[in-house]
Design a protein around this motif. Sequence first.
Motif, PDB file in Angstrom:
ATOM      1  N   GLY A 106     -18.504  -3.055 -11.790  1.00 57.83           N
ATOM      2  CA  GLY A 106     -19.719  -2.608 -11.126  1.00 57.83           C
ATOM      3  C   GLY A 106     -19.719  -1.135 -10.779  1.00 57.83           C
ATOM      4  N   ILE A 107     -18.618  -0.472 -11.057  1.00 53.68           N
ATOM      5  CA  ILE A 107     -18.482   0.961 -10.752  1.00 53.68           C
ATOM      6  C   ILE A 107     -18.411   1.778 -12.030  1.00 53.68           C
ATOM      7  CG2 ILE A 107     -17.042   2.714  -9.634  1.00 53.68           C
ATOM      8  CD1 ILE A 107     -16.034   0.505  -7.753  1.00 53.68           C
ATOM      9  N   GLY A 108     -17.664   1.279 -13.001  1.00 52.01           N
ATOM     10  CA  GLY A 108     -17.474   2.020 -14.248  1.00 52.01           C
ATOM     11  C   GLY A 108     -16.246   2.905 -14.193  1.00 52.01           C
ATOM     12  N   PHE A 109     -16.068   3.698 -15.250  1.00 53.55           N
ATOM     13  CA  PHE A 109     -14.887   4.552 -15.330  1.00 53.55           C
ATOM     14  C   PHE A 109     -15.250   5.897 -15.956  1.00 53.55           C
ATOM     15  CE2 PHE A 109     -10.209   5.047 -16.067  1.00 53.55           C
ATOM     16  CZ  PHE A 109      -9.778   4.531 -14.857  1.00 53.55           C
ATOM     17  N   GLY A 110     -16.494   6.323 -15.745  1.00 50.40           N
ATOM     18  CA  GLY A 110     -17.004   7.528 -16.380  1.00 50.40           C
ATOM     19  C   GLY A 110     -16.758   8.789 -15.577  1.00 50.40           C
ATOM     20  N   CYS A 111     -17.462   9.844 -15.974  1.00 52.37           N
ATOM     21  CA  CYS A 111     -17.245  11.163 -15.376  1.00 52.37           C
ATOM     22  C   CYS A 111     -17.787  11.266 -13.955  1.00 52.37           C
ATOM     23  CB  CYS A 111     -17.894  12.240 -16.254  1.00 52.37           C
ATOM     24  SG  CYS A 111     -17.153  12.374 -17.904  1.00 52.37           S
ATOM     25  N   ASN A 112     -18.634  10.314 -13.567  1.00 49.25           N
ATOM     26  CA  ASN A 112     -19.189  10.346 -12.213  1.00 49.25           C
ATOM     27  C   ASN A 112     -18.341   9.563 -11.217  1.00 49.25           C
ATOM     28  OD1 ASN A 112     -19.841   7.916 -13.482  1.00 49.25           O
ATOM     29  ND2 ASN A 112     -21.648   7.582 -12.187  1.00 49.25           N
ATOM     30  N   VAL A 113     -17.269   8.957 -11.689  1.00 44.38           N
ATOM     31  CA  VAL A 113     -16.386   8.177 -10.817  1.00 44.38           C
ATOM     32  C   VAL A 113     -15.229   9.065 -10.365  1.00 44.38           C
ATOM     33  CG1 VAL A 113     -14.872   6.160 -10.656  1.00 44.38           C
ATOM     34  CG2 VAL A 113     -16.996   6.033 -11.980  1.00 44.38           C
ATOM     35  N   ASN A 114     -14.993   9.103  -9.061  1.00 41.52           N
ATOM     36  CA  ASN A 114     -13.987   9.985  -8.491  1.00 41.52           C
ATOM     37  C   ASN A 114     -12.620   9.795  -9.143  1.00 41.52           C
ATOM     38  OD1 ASN A 114     -11.785  10.534  -6.219  1.00 41.52           O
ATOM     39  ND2 ASN A 114     -13.569  11.818  -5.798  1.00 41.52           N
ATOM     40  N   THR A 115     -11.937  10.905  -9.386  1.00 35.55           N
ATOM     41  CA  THR A 115     -10.626  10.875 -10.040  1.00 35.55           C
ATOM     42  C   THR A 115      -9.633  10.007  -9.287  1.00 35.55           C
ATOM     43  OG1 THR A 115     -10.940  13.070 -10.993  1.00 35.55           O
ATOM     44  CG2 THR A 115      -8.680  12.293 -10.782  1.00 35.55           C
ATOM     45  N   ASP A 116      -9.637  10.099  -7.970  1.00 36.02           N
ATOM     46  CA  ASP A 116      -8.697   9.315  -7.168  1.00 36.02           C
ATOM     47  C   ASP A 116      -8.907   7.823  -7.376  1.00 36.02           C
ATOM     48  OD1 ASP A 116      -7.542  11.602  -6.192  1.00 36.02           O
ATOM     49  OD2 ASP A 116      -8.687  11.604  -4.314  1.00 36.02           O
ATOM     50  N   LYS A 117     -10.153   7.396  -7.539  1.00 30.05           N
ATOM     51  CA  LYS A 117     -10.434   5.977  -7.758  1.00 30.05           C
ATOM     52  C   LYS A 117      -9.931   5.535  -9.134  1.00 30.05           C
ATOM     53  CE  LYS A 117     -13.906   3.727  -6.252  1.00 30.05           C
ATOM     54  NZ  LYS A 117     -13.243   2.996  -5.146  1.00 30.05           N
ATOM     55  N   LYS A 118     -10.017   6.425 -10.102  1.00 27.30           N
ATOM     56  CA  LYS A 118      -9.491   6.106 -11.426  1.00 27.30           C
ATOM     57  C   LYS A 118      -7.979   5.875 -11.362  1.00 27.30           C
ATOM     58  CE  LYS A 118     -12.860   8.627 -14.285  1.00 27.30           C
ATOM     59  NZ  LYS A 118     -13.049   9.686 -15.304  1.00 27.30           N
ATOM     60  N   ILE A 119      -7.280   6.798 -10.724  1.00 31.50           N
ATOM     61  CA  ILE A 119      -5.825   6.677 -10.616  1.00 31.50           C
ATOM     62  C   ILE A 119      -5.453   5.430  -9.821  1.00 31.50           C
ATOM     63  CG2 ILE A 119      -3.749   7.757  -9.682  1.00 31.50           C
ATOM     64  CD1 ILE A 119      -5.009  10.467 -10.324  1.00 31.50           C
ATOM     65  N   GLU A 120      -6.217   5.149  -8.777  1.00 36.40           N
ATOM     66  CA  GLU A 120      -5.953   3.956  -7.967  1.00 36.40           C
ATOM     67  C   GLU A 120      -6.126   2.684  -8.807  1.00 36.40           C
ATOM     68  OE1 GLU A 120      -7.582   1.727  -3.895  1.00 36.40           O
ATOM     69  OE2 GLU A 120      -8.486   3.607  -4.568  1.00 36.40           O
ATOM     70  N   ALA A 121      -7.131   2.666  -9.668  1.00 35.55           N
ATOM     71  CA  ALA A 121      -7.356   1.496 -10.526  1.00 35.55           C
ATOM     72  C   ALA A 121      -6.182   1.277 -11.472  1.00 35.55           C
ATOM     73  CB  ALA A 121      -8.654   1.677 -11.318  1.00 35.55           C
ATOM     74  N   ILE A 122      -5.689   2.362 -12.063  1.00 38.46           N
ATOM     75  CA  ILE A 122      -4.544   2.259 -12.979  1.00 38.46           C
ATOM     76  C   ILE A 122      -3.311   1.774 -12.228  1.00 38.46           C
ATOM     77  CG2 ILE A 122      -3.044   3.527 -14.556  1.00 38.46           C
ATOM     78  CD1 ILE A 122      -5.367   5.511 -14.994  1.00 38.46           C
ATOM     79  N   ASN A 123      -3.083   2.313 -11.040  1.00 44.45           N
ATOM     80  CA  ASN A 123      -1.912   1.920 -10.260  1.00 44.45           C
ATOM     81  C   ASN A 123      -2.001   0.477  -9.772  1.00 44.45           C
ATOM     82  OD1 ASN A 123      -0.748   4.430 -10.577  1.00 44.45           O
ATOM     83  ND2 ASN A 123      -1.407   5.208  -8.597  1.00 44.45           N
ATOM     84  N   THR A 124      -3.196   0.040  -9.408  1.00 37.53           N
ATOM     85  CA  THR A 124      -3.373  -1.348  -8.971  1.00 37.53           C
ATOM     86  C   THR A 124      -3.065  -2.321 -10.100  1.00 37.53           C
ATOM     87  OG1 THR A 124      -5.053  -0.740  -7.329  1.00 37.53           O
ATOM     88  CG2 THR A 124      -5.029  -3.028  -8.062  1.00 37.53           C
ATOM     89  N   ALA A 125      -3.568  -2.012 -11.288  1.00 35.59           N
ATOM     90  CA  ALA A 125      -3.281  -2.855 -12.456  1.00 35.59           C
ATOM     91  C   ALA A 125      -1.788  -2.861 -12.748  1.00 35.59           C
ATOM     92  CB  ALA A 125      -4.060  -2.366 -13.667  1.00 35.59           C
ATOM     93  N   SER A 126      -1.143  -1.701 -12.641  1.00 38.90           N
ATOM     94  CA  SER A 126       0.295  -1.593 -12.886  1.00 38.90           C
ATOM     95  C   SER A 126       1.077  -2.462 -11.902  1.00 38.90           C
ATOM     96  CB  SER A 126       0.752  -0.139 -12.764  1.00 38.90           C
ATOM     97  OG  SER A 126       0.108   0.674 -13.721  1.00 38.90           O
ATOM     98  N   ASN A 127       0.694  -2.414 -10.646  1.00 38.52           N
ATOM     99  CA  ASN A 127       1.339  -3.229  -9.629  1.00 38.52           C
ATOM    100  C   ASN A 127       1.162  -4.715  -9.928  1.00 38.52           C
ATOM    101  OD1 ASN A 127       0.746  -4.637  -6.634  1.00 38.52           O
ATOM    102  ND2 ASN A 127       2.591  -3.400  -6.763  1.00 38.52           N
ATOM    103  N   ASP A 128      -0.038  -5.106 -10.354  1.00 42.64           N
ATOM    104  CA  ASP A 128      -0.301  -6.508 -10.675  1.00 42.64           C
ATOM    105  C   ASP A 128       0.592  -6.989 -11.816  1.00 42.64           C
ATOM    106  OD1 ASP A 128      -2.227  -6.705  -8.712  1.00 42.64           O
ATOM    107  OD2 ASP A 128      -3.916  -6.449 -10.080  1.00 42.64           O
ATOM    108  N   VAL A 129       0.710  -6.187 -12.862  1.00 40.04           N
ATOM    109  CA  VAL A 129       1.523  -6.592 -14.013  1.00 40.04           C
ATOM    110  C   VAL A 129       2.998  -6.674 -13.621  1.00 40.04           C
ATOM    111  CG1 VAL A 129       2.200  -6.049 -16.377  1.00 40.04           C
ATOM    112  CG2 VAL A 129      -0.156  -5.655 -15.639  1.00 40.04           C
ATOM    113  N   ASN A 130       3.464  -5.757 -12.791  1.00 36.88           N
ATOM    114  CA  ASN A 130       4.838  -5.850 -12.298  1.00 36.88           C
ATOM    115  C   ASN A 130       5.048  -7.137 -11.504  1.00 36.88           C
ATOM    116  OD1 ASN A 130       6.323  -3.640 -13.274  1.00 36.88           O
ATOM    117  ND2 ASN A 130       5.510  -2.261 -11.710  1.00 36.88           N
ATOM    118  N   LEU A 131       4.044  -7.544 -10.733  1.00 33.68           N
ATOM    119  CA  LEU A 131       4.135  -8.807  -9.991  1.00 33.68           C
ATOM    120  C   LEU A 131       4.220  -9.995 -10.941  1.00 33.68           C
ATOM    121  CD1 LEU A 131       1.537  -8.191  -7.122  1.00 33.68           C
ATOM    122  CD2 LEU A 131       4.022  -8.432  -6.872  1.00 33.68           C
ATOM    123  N   ALA A 132       3.492  -9.908 -12.057  1.00 34.42           N
ATOM    124  CA  ALA A 132       3.550 -10.979 -13.062  1.00 34.42           C
ATOM    125  C   ALA A 132       4.952 -11.074 -13.655  1.00 34.42           C
ATOM    126  CB  ALA A 132       2.522 -10.724 -14.153  1.00 34.42           C
TER     127      ALA A 132
END
Length: 303
Positions: A106-132
């Motif tokens: 619902g937010i997207g990942f384009g140029c209008n999305v804050n850089t910090d939110k992009k990095i947070e999304a990548i890190n959250t996914a990384s944490n989830d996969v490590n938990l798996a």
Amino acid sequence: MFKNVFTFLLLISIEISVGQTLYKNQNYSEVNKTTHTYSSQGNKTLLLDFYKAKQNEQTTPLIIYVHGGGFSGGKRDESEIVSFATKLAQYGYAVASVSYQLTMKGIGFGCNVNTDKKIEAINTASNDVNLAVKYILENNNKFKIDTTKIVLSGSSAGAETVLNMVYTYKDGVLSPDFSYAGVIGMAGAITTLSNINENSAIPTQLFHGTGDRLVPYNIAPHHYCTPDSSGYLMLFGSKAIAKRLSGLGTSYYLYTIEGGSHEWASLPITQCFDEIIDFIYNDVLETESKRQTIRTINSVSPN
């Protein structure tokens, strides 16, 4: 008596034959797929699908697969992923296809999305996969995987996730002495090259099209955003990662598709299966010899 001896020798012959080609050729037909909850907190339930051949009782290497979708979509059980995981299991590998939090839905990942939110999304996914992975390690009595031979793989957002896990992000979920055995990135990139060194570098396979306008093949901003946009994020793509690895004596396998677009994030699992097996078997499992292997393949996009 002769019949019993013949049967015994035949079974030994079959076992030796399978042992010689295991992980390199298809050895099994029937594959079990089971679904597991690896994390459950509040209303957040995360699942993984685990694939292993029915007749395979051995302790096997594990391939983790992380789907793409811009951290806002995609599913672990899309038909192409199911086929890919099943085929790997028929070669003797165990496979886990992992769901993760789609924090940008619902937010997207384009140029209008804050850089910090992009990095947070990548890190959250990384944490989830490590938990798996932690879940699998803690329940290895039923999964029976070789804990020293766990290979990460992913497409697009999934590739950014697994490359981030290996070369950028640390969360402390896994023990400090744990190391992934290899990583496969399909149209992925990382936010810095500075953490790729002699201690962190592992065998790495990279697929990327030179015409990718979402995730850069070499060095460029994500989505090629302009410096004044809120989503400006410099990324280091497959070519830049390979160049960094080239001087470290680490095996890497760069598969470049000249003119290829971002659709090559998903095409390798259907069109480059042999190359994936070649990398895992020869570079990760080290069945030939312990040496640096450099493979650079240039292909032309059919599109």
